[in-house]
Design an enzyme around this catalytic site. Structure first.
Site, short mmCIF file in Angstrom:
data_model
loop_
_atom_site.label_atom_id
_atom_site.label_comp_id
_atom_site.label_asym_id
_atom_site.label_seq_id
_atom_site.Cartn_x
_atom_site.Cartn_y
_atom_site.Cartn_z
N HIS A 222 43.01 66.07 29.89
CA HIS A 222 43.78 65.17 29.04
C HIS A 222 43.55 63.72 29.42
O HIS A 222 44.28 62.86 28.97
CB HIS A 222 45.29 65.50 29.13
CG HIS A 222 45.59 66.93 28.82
ND1 HIS A 222 45.74 67.86 29.81
CD2 HIS A 222 45.69 67.56 27.64
CE1 HIS A 222 45.97 69.05 29.25
NE2 HIS A 222 45.92 68.90 27.92
N GLY A 223 42.59 63.47 30.27
CA GLY A 223 42.19 62.10 30.57
C GLY A 223 43.10 61.39 31.55
O GLY A 223 43.51 60.25 31.31
#
Lengths: 257, 466
Positions: A222-223
């Site tokens: 999800h970064g």
């Protein structure tokens, strides 16, 4: 068996008495020993028997014939002498018995406790699991700037050998900017080494080392960006990477767990 | 016509108070002759009297070899003396209308005669003959063997006697007190096995034990003490007071052993059980509190009408749950030891419960006995001490036994004072001293499968809560 000659005349009256006594005191279950009819025969047989055996087996003539056996082999020394009152030694004998009982009770309780503990602790983590609880890492294998991943307690463990530049960068970060404020000093024992669990605090993916915008780790799911101290800088993760318990056995050995 | 009685001012009042009557009891006079024989008498003013010789000899002085001699001698006593044959002796006694009896116990032997007060001289003469010059002829000895054996057989059916004999046998095992008074059957047996009695044994027994310092000539009834002393001097001055070789038979203490003996016979209908601890000797100061303790427990049998309202707690429980046919708390005391116990008769399904509650009664005495119980016990004891002196024979017996045990007759006023000194705390202390956490002797005769195991009986001699 005619060797004993007795004159029935004189002793007949008492003989009748003893004969009745004899019969009436036969124990239930003992066989009727005499079935002969002749009184004289019976008399002589009885006399002979009494010569050979004090009382025929299985019968006795009176309760006063019961002899209490001699229990001297089992008596304590203080009560061996029948001419000494047993009251004087009563306290010491009791004290000895109770001390022995008390000591046995204590030992018994201890033994019981040991057995129970053994059974109960058998339900806790087994040895192979416990063996996995600690990991020993040779630090000389990790060059500077490199992050090594180990499997520890089923999770990835990141051990990073930081460069001087990374250390100073991390120490200079303003804590107020951090989502999860922690100074670098709080997260490391020796600033050259960062030990964190490689599980992203967002949803549990494994971040990639030496990636991301902050010179640390980057979680591809999800970064989430982490810095060289494992702190969250950007992205959805709420907390910094977890720092486990670890200690340095010596300069070259790190034990985690 | 009962009005005058109802209106009488003194109705309901005794003419003399209890304290007054105690102090007013006739004094027992005691004199010693030159040879050590003691003469004691109480002049009660009756027209009859009981006079007898109490001797400090019994089965306790016998050994394994000659146990039963005293008892046999008692049988031989009235079978003729050197001056009178048996028939002549009997004729003399019968013509006076007197009763001649004897008994043997573990520490005492007694020969006594109940007669009219005016026949006292003749009675003393006959008694002195019986004791000093018994003929002991061989033919009579042989005949008495059968009688003794028959008596042994008869006693077998008296299970109370059997039970208490076995209690002594096990409690005092290995000591002379454990021997039964009657002796084993081999003693009386005609079969010459080396164990049976001969005339020589009887003569030896008399020589060793019938000595003046151990004898008391006691009398009660319409007797004059001076007259009695004069008679004693004339008839009994010849009783020896010296021992052969100066060997004086000395009683050594008898060891008590906590133990049990079980004579199981499921064919008998009822179980007879006794449990006892070592109690106080006759001369111990603790004997009175123990007697009060026994009075608190009391006794019971099926004929008692009180039912659930009997005062003894044990009796109430026994009645409500039908635990026993009878029980009694007993105390046998000897010169230096004693037995304190409870004897009960029950059917085979209630032995365990009865034993449990008996021991519970003991524990209650040691721990939580109350003032009302002790007051009841004191009164019961006082009443029984006075009540059993109903006649010249019990009084004479008491005189004889007391002089042998204590050297004097203990007056009722003194008993009373000692009983009044028993308070609940005294009772608790004394009972704890003898009962609490002591090893008892237990006997069971009959269908005793249910009789509690000894270890459990021993555990019930203390309370963990205490």
């Amino acid at each position: 068996m005619m060797s004993t000659v007795t004159r029935p005349g004189v002793i007949l009256p008492y003989y009748r008495a003893t004969r009745n006594t004899f019969k009436s005191l036969v124990f239930p279950g003992a066989m009727e020993l005499f079935t002969v009819a002749g009184k004289a025969e019976l008399l002589i047989y009885q006399c002979c028997l009494s010569f050979l055996f004090p009382a025929p087996a299985g019968t006795r003539l009176a309760h006063t014939d019961i002899k209490i056996p001699d229990f001297s082999d089992y008596r304590r020394p203080e009560v061996l002498d029948p001419r000494k009152s047993s009251q004087d030694s009563s306290d010491t004998r009791k004290a000895f018995s109770y001390m022995l009982t008390g000591a046995t009770a204590v030992v018994g309780v201890y033994a019981a406790k040991t057995v129970v503990t053994q059974f109960v602790t058998s339900m806790s983590a087994s040895a192979d699991v416990l063996a996995l609880s600690k990991i020993e890492i040779k630090l000389s294998d990790i060059p500077e700037g490199k992050n090594m991943t180990f499997k520890w307690r089923g999770k990835p463990l990141f051990v990073r050998h930081r460069t001087e530049k990374e250390i100073s960068t991390e120490e200079a970060v303003n804590i107020g900017e951090l989502r999860d404020p922690q100074h670098d000093k709080e997260r490391v024992i020796n600033p050259k080494w960062v030990v964190v669990i490689g599980v992203c605090t967002h949803l549990g993916c494994v971040p990639i080392a030496n990636a991301g915008d902050f010179g640390g780790y980057y979680c591809p799911c999800h970064g989430s960006h982490y810095d060289a101290s494992g702190r969250i800088r950007r992205g959805p993760a709420p907390l910094n990477l977890e720092v486990p318990y670890y200690e340095f056995l010596d300069d070259n050995t790190l034990v985690v767990g | 016509h009962s009005f005058p009685v109802l209106l009488s001012l003194r109705r309901g009042q005794a003419s003399v108070s209890y304290a007054q009557s105690l102090l007013g009891a006739p004094e027992t006079q005691l004199t010693a002759l030159d040879n050590g024989l003691r003469v004691a008498s109480e002049d009660t003013g009756h027209a009859t009297c009981t006079v007898g010789l109490w001797i400090g000899a019994g089965s306790r002085y016998e050994n394994e070899r000659n146990n039963g001699t005293g008892f046999f001698l008692e049988h031989m006593a009235f079978k003729g003396t050197k001056k009178h044959t048996q028939t002549a002796l009997e004729q003399q006694v019968e013509s006076m209308g007197a009763h001649l009896s004897a008994y043997t116990s573990r520490e005492h032997t007694a020969y006594y005669m109940k007669t009219l007060a005016k026949d006292l001289p003749k009675a003393v003469e006959l008694l002195s003959e019986v004791v000093q010059s018994c003929s002991l002829n061989e033919a009579e000895i042989e005949q008495q063997r059968g009688v003794v054996l028959r008596e042994l057989e008869e006693v077998e059916s008296n299970l109370q006697e059997v039970c208490l004999d076995l209690l002594h046998a096990t409690a005092y095992q290995g000591t002379p007190l454990g021997q039964s008074v009657m002796g084993p059957s081999s003693t009386a047996s005609v079969i010459k096995s080396g164990l049976n009695l001969t005339r020589q044994d009887l003569v030896e027994y008399i020589n060793i034990h019938y000595k003046a310092p151990r004898m008391v000539l006691a009398a009660a009834g319409g007797v004059n003490h001076e007259e009695l002393v004069g008679l004693a001097k004339s008839h009994m001055s010849g009783v020896s007071f010296e021992y052969e070789g100066d060997v004086v038979p000395v009683l050594s203490p008898c060891r008590f052993t906590g133990s049990d003996i079980r004579m199981r016979d499921d064919a008998l209908p009822l179980a007879h059980v006794a449990i006892a601890v070592e109690g106080a000797s006759a001369s111990s100061p603790d004997i009175v509190p123990l007697m009060v303790a026994n009075a608190v427990i009391g006794s019971y049998d099926l004929t008692y009408g009180g039912g659930k309202h009997l005062s003894s707690r044990l009796a109430r429980i026994a009645v409500e749950d039908k635990l026993c046919h009878s029980f009694q708390a007993f105390s046998s005391s000897y010169s230096d030891t004693g037995l304190l116990g409870i004897y009960f008769v029950s059917d085979k399904h209630h032995i365990d419960d009865m034993m449990h509650w008996s021991q519970n009664a003991w524990m209650n005495l040691c721990t939580t006995v109350t003032e009302s119980d002790v007051a009841r016990g004191r009164n019961a004891l006082k009443a029984s001490l006075v009540g059993q002196l109903n006649g010249t024979t019990p009084i004479c017996d008491e005189i004889g036994r007391h002089v042998l045990n204590y050297g004097r007759r203990v007056p009722l006023a003194e008993w009373n004072a000692r009983i009044d000194a028993v308070t609940p705390s005294v009772l608790r202390d004394v009972c704890s001293k003898y009962i609490y956490d002591k090893c008892p002797a237990v006997v069971g005769v009959g269908p005793i499968e249910q009789l509690t195991d000894y270890n459990r009986i021993r555990s019930a001699m203390y309370w963990l809560r205490f």
